[in-house]
Design a protein around this motif. Structure first.
Motif, PDB file in Angstrom:
ATOM      1  N   LEU A  63       0.766  -1.825   0.260  1.00  0.00           N
ATOM      2  CA  LEU A  63      -0.076  -0.260  -0.228  1.00  0.00           C
ATOM      3  C   LEU A  63       0.773   1.438   0.007  1.00  0.00           C
ATOM      4  O   LEU A  63       2.449   1.146   0.402  1.00  0.00           O
ATOM      5  CB  LEU A  63      -0.988  -0.056   1.195  1.00  0.00           C
ATOM      6  CG  LEU A  63      -1.959   1.248   1.784  1.00  0.00           C
ATOM      7  CD1 LEU A  63      -2.903   0.496   1.810  1.00  0.00           C
ATOM      8  CD2 LEU A  63      -0.995   1.949   2.753  1.00  0.00           C
ATOM      9  N   ILE A  64       0.517   2.525  -0.487  1.00  0.00           N
ATOM     10  CA  ILE A  64       1.301   3.520  -0.292  1.00  0.00           C
ATOM     11  C   ILE A  64      -0.164   5.201  -0.053  1.00  0.00           C
ATOM     12  O   ILE A  64      -0.643   5.099   0.296  1.00  0.00           O
ATOM     13  CB  ILE A  64       1.676   4.427  -2.260  1.00  0.00           C
ATOM     14  CG1 ILE A  64       2.052   3.216  -2.622  1.00  0.00           C
ATOM     15  CG2 ILE A  64       2.231   5.619  -1.691  1.00  0.00           C
ATOM     16  CD1 ILE A  64       2.260   3.837  -4.252  1.00  0.00           C
ATOM     17  N   PHE A  65       1.062   5.448   1.186  1.00  0.00           N
ATOM     18  CA  PHE A  65       0.569   6.121   2.200  1.00  0.00           C
ATOM     19  C   PHE A  65       0.623   7.486   1.431  1.00  0.00           C
ATOM     20  O   PHE A  65       1.838   7.984   1.618  1.00  0.00           O
ATOM     21  CB  PHE A  65       0.784   5.379   3.600  1.00  0.00           C
ATOM     22  CG  PHE A  65       0.265   6.451   4.360  1.00  0.00           C
ATOM     23  CD1 PHE A  65      -0.775   5.770   5.421  1.00  0.00           C
ATOM     24  CD2 PHE A  65       0.597   7.544   5.390  1.00  0.00           C
ATOM     25  CE1 PHE A  65      -1.648   6.580   6.260  1.00  0.00           C
ATOM     26  CE2 PHE A  65       0.137   8.374   6.348  1.00  0.00           C
ATOM     27  CZ  PHE A  65      -0.947   8.104   6.786  1.00  0.00           C
ATOM     28  N   VAL A  66      -1.039   8.084   1.802  1.00  0.00           N
ATOM     29  CA  VAL A  66      -0.378   9.064   0.744  1.00  0.00           C
ATOM     30  C   VAL A  66      -0.616  10.577   1.682  1.00  0.00           C
ATOM     31  O   VAL A  66      -2.154  10.648   2.206  1.00  0.00           O
ATOM     32  CB  VAL A  66      -1.626   9.107  -0.359  1.00  0.00           C
ATOM     33  CG1 VAL A  66      -0.974  10.454  -1.100  1.00  0.00           C
ATOM     34  CG2 VAL A  66      -1.173   8.678  -1.444  1.00  0.00           C
ATOM     35  N   SER A  67       0.093  11.514   2.258  1.00  0.00           N
ATOM     36  CA  SER A  67      -0.249  12.625   2.845  1.00  0.00           C
ATOM     37  C   SER A  67       0.527  13.426   3.124  1.00  0.00           C
ATOM     38  O   SER A  67       1.165  13.529   2.711  1.00  0.00           O
ATOM     39  CB  SER A  67      -0.361  11.652   4.741  1.00  0.00           C
ATOM     40  OG  SER A  67      -0.738  13.014   5.461  1.00  0.00           O
ATOM     41  N   ALA A  68      -0.302  14.899   3.198  1.00  0.00           N
ATOM     42  CA  ALA A  68       0.406  16.086   3.053  1.00  0.00           C
ATOM     43  C   ALA A  68       1.318  16.510   4.574  1.00  0.00           C
ATOM     44  O   ALA A  68       1.730  17.637   4.216  1.00  0.00           O
ATOM     45  CB  ALA A  68      -0.500  17.035   2.326  1.00  0.00           C
ATOM     46  N   ASP A  69       1.234  15.229   5.054  1.00  0.00           N
ATOM     47  CA  ASP A  69       1.267  15.590   7.026  1.00  0.00           C
ATOM     48  C   ASP A  69       2.677  14.815   7.220  1.00  0.00           C
ATOM     49  O   ASP A  69       2.905  13.794   6.991  1.00  0.00           O
ATOM     50  CB  ASP A  69       0.271  14.944   7.743  1.00  0.00           C
ATOM     51  CG  ASP A  69       0.819  15.314   9.075  1.00  0.00           C
ATOM     52  OD1 ASP A  69       1.733  15.220   9.675  1.00  0.00           O
ATOM     53  OD2 ASP A  69      -0.197  15.312   9.948  1.00  0.00           O
ATOM     54  N   ARG A  70       4.057  15.951   6.690  1.00  0.00           N
ATOM     55  CA  ARG A  70       4.849  15.446   6.829  1.00  0.00           C
ATOM     56  C   ARG A  70       5.501  14.445   8.756  1.00  0.00           C
ATOM     57  O   ARG A  70       5.957  12.885   8.059  1.00  0.00           O
ATOM     58  CB  ARG A  70       6.638  16.228   7.440  1.00  0.00           C
ATOM     59  CG  ARG A  70       6.337  17.135   5.959  1.00  0.00           C
ATOM     60  CD  ARG A  70       7.368  17.587   6.282  1.00  0.00           C
ATOM     61  NE  ARG A  70       7.021  19.567   5.635  1.00  0.00           N
ATOM     62  CZ  ARG A  70       7.792  20.677   5.772  1.00  0.00           C
ATOM     63  NH1 ARG A  70       8.432  19.713   6.598  1.00  0.00           N
ATOM     64  NH2 ARG A  70       7.140  21.487   5.801  1.00  0.00           N
ATOM     65  N   ASP A  84       3.721   8.402  -0.040  1.00  0.00           N
ATOM     66  CA  ASP A  84       4.182   9.787  -0.545  1.00  0.00           C
ATOM     67  C   ASP A  84       3.314  11.083  -0.233  1.00  0.00           C
ATOM     68  O   ASP A  84       2.378  11.154   0.105  1.00  0.00           O
ATOM     69  CB  ASP A  84       3.424   9.508  -2.403  1.00  0.00           C
ATOM     70  CG  ASP A  84       3.788  10.294  -3.089  1.00  0.00           C
ATOM     71  OD1 ASP A  84       4.570  11.314  -3.205  1.00  0.00           O
ATOM     72  OD2 ASP A  84       3.262  10.580  -4.184  1.00  0.00           O
ATOM     73  N   ASN A  85       4.069  11.721  -0.406  1.00  0.00           N
ATOM     74  CA  ASN A  85       3.247  13.389  -0.451  1.00  0.00           C
ATOM     75  C   ASN A  85       2.799  13.999  -1.270  1.00  0.00           C
ATOM     76  O   ASN A  85       3.442  14.445  -2.683  1.00  0.00           O
ATOM     77  CB  ASN A  85       4.797  14.419   0.236  1.00  0.00           C
ATOM     78  CG  ASN A  85       3.889  15.950   1.334  1.00  0.00           C
ATOM     79  OD1 ASN A  85       2.955  16.411   0.603  1.00  0.00           O
ATOM     80  ND2 ASN A  85       4.616  16.144   2.433  1.00  0.00           N
ATOM     81  N   PRO A  86       2.056  14.279  -1.773  1.00  0.00           N
ATOM     82  CA  PRO A  86       1.154  14.568  -2.781  1.00  0.00           C
ATOM     83  C   PRO A  86       1.885  16.155  -2.584  1.00  0.00           C
ATOM     84  O   PRO A  86       2.046  17.286  -4.033  1.00  0.00           O
ATOM     85  CB  PRO A  86      -0.231  15.232  -2.019  1.00  0.00           C
ATOM     86  CG  PRO A  86      -0.598  15.004  -1.104  1.00  0.00           C
ATOM     87  CD  PRO A  86      -0.105  14.351  -1.251  1.00  0.00           C
ATOM     88  N   ASN A  87       2.614  17.112  -2.120  1.00  0.00           N
ATOM     89  CA  ASN A  87       2.326  18.796  -2.007  1.00  0.00           C
ATOM     90  C   ASN A  87       3.915  18.776  -3.013  1.00  0.00           C
ATOM     91  O   ASN A  87       4.278  19.396  -3.369  1.00  0.00           O
ATOM     92  CB  ASN A  87       3.198  18.995  -0.756  1.00  0.00           C
ATOM     93  CG  ASN A  87       1.658  19.443  -0.326  1.00  0.00           C
ATOM     94  OD1 ASN A  87       0.882  19.740  -1.469  1.00  0.00           O
ATOM     95  ND2 ASN A  87       1.886  19.424   1.073  1.00  0.00           N
ATOM     96  N   LEU A  88       4.330  17.350  -3.061  1.00  0.00           N
ATOM     97  CA  LEU A  88       5.975  17.269  -3.669  1.00  0.00           C
ATOM     98  C   LEU A  88       6.041  17.432  -5.657  1.00  0.00           C
ATOM     99  O   LEU A  88       6.519  16.724  -5.723  1.00  0.00           O
ATOM    100  CB  LEU A  88       6.735  15.912  -3.556  1.00  0.00           C
ATOM    101  CG  LEU A  88       7.100  15.948  -1.923  1.00  0.00           C
ATOM    102  CD1 LEU A  88       7.946  14.902  -1.726  1.00  0.00           C
ATOM    103  CD2 LEU A  88       7.706  17.198  -1.409  1.00  0.00           C
ATOM    104  N   HIS A  89       4.403  17.105  -6.011  1.00  0.00           N
ATOM    105  CA  HIS A  89       3.604  17.171  -7.106  1.00  0.00           C
ATOM    106  C   HIS A  89       2.983  18.024  -7.443  1.00  0.00           C
ATOM    107  O   HIS A  89       2.214  17.869  -7.377  1.00  0.00           O
ATOM    108  CB  HIS A  89       3.264  15.627  -7.015  1.00  0.00           C
ATOM    109  CG  HIS A  89       4.379  14.629  -6.976  1.00  0.00           C
ATOM    110  ND1 HIS A  89       5.202  14.093  -7.472  1.00  0.00           N
ATOM    111  CD2 HIS A  89       3.341  13.623  -5.177  1.00  0.00           C
ATOM    112  CE1 HIS A  89       5.705  12.752  -6.674  1.00  0.00           C
ATOM    113  NE2 HIS A  89       4.907  13.055  -5.374  1.00  0.00           N
ATOM    114  N   PRO A  90       4.094  19.180  -7.753  1.00  0.00           N
ATOM    115  CA  PRO A  90       3.593  20.438  -8.232  1.00  0.00           C
ATOM    116  C   PRO A  90       2.559  20.267  -9.267  1.00  0.00           C
ATOM    117  O   PRO A  90       2.658  19.292 -10.605  1.00  0.00           O
ATOM    118  CB  PRO A  90       3.890  21.466  -8.016  1.00  0.00           C
ATOM    119  CG  PRO A  90       5.110  21.044  -8.250  1.00  0.00           C
ATOM    120  CD  PRO A  90       4.895  19.657  -7.423  1.00  0.00           C
TER     121      PRO A  90
END
Length: 90
Positions: A63-70, A84-90
């Motif tokens: 599973l890939i855990f997706v969160s913008a919370d560091r 994966d942090n969605p903020n890293l993919h502008p």
């Protein structure tokens, strides 16, 4: 809005909701204490850990855990989840 429509469609066809069991709540409490997480973040992480264990038992990809919370991503990494942090993919 197209994003909402896509989410509703995906939710009904591609996601499997998980109920909050006593075991999951206890795991969330343990993770909250271990990583200093807020309550709902701990529930989210505990659910992901459990779902990842099920996927592993079925021989599926991790599973890939997706969160913008560091902080939450750091906790997920320490629980052996891919993140994966969605903020890293502008």
């Amino acid at each position: 809005m197209q994003a909402v429509s896509d989410f509703v469609s995906d939710f009904s066809t591609q996601y499997q909701p998980m109920g909050l069991t006593l075991e999951l709540a206890e795991q969330a409490a343990s993770l909250a204490e271990k990583h200093g997480l807020r309550g709902y973040d701990a529930v989210q992480l505990a659910t992901a850990v459990e779902a990842n264990q099920v996927r592993d038992s079925l021989g599926l990809s991790k599973l890939i855990f997706v969160s913008a919370d560091r902080a939450l991503n750091k906790a997920a990494l320490s629980e052996a989840l891919l993140t994966d942090n969605p903020n890293l993919h502008p």
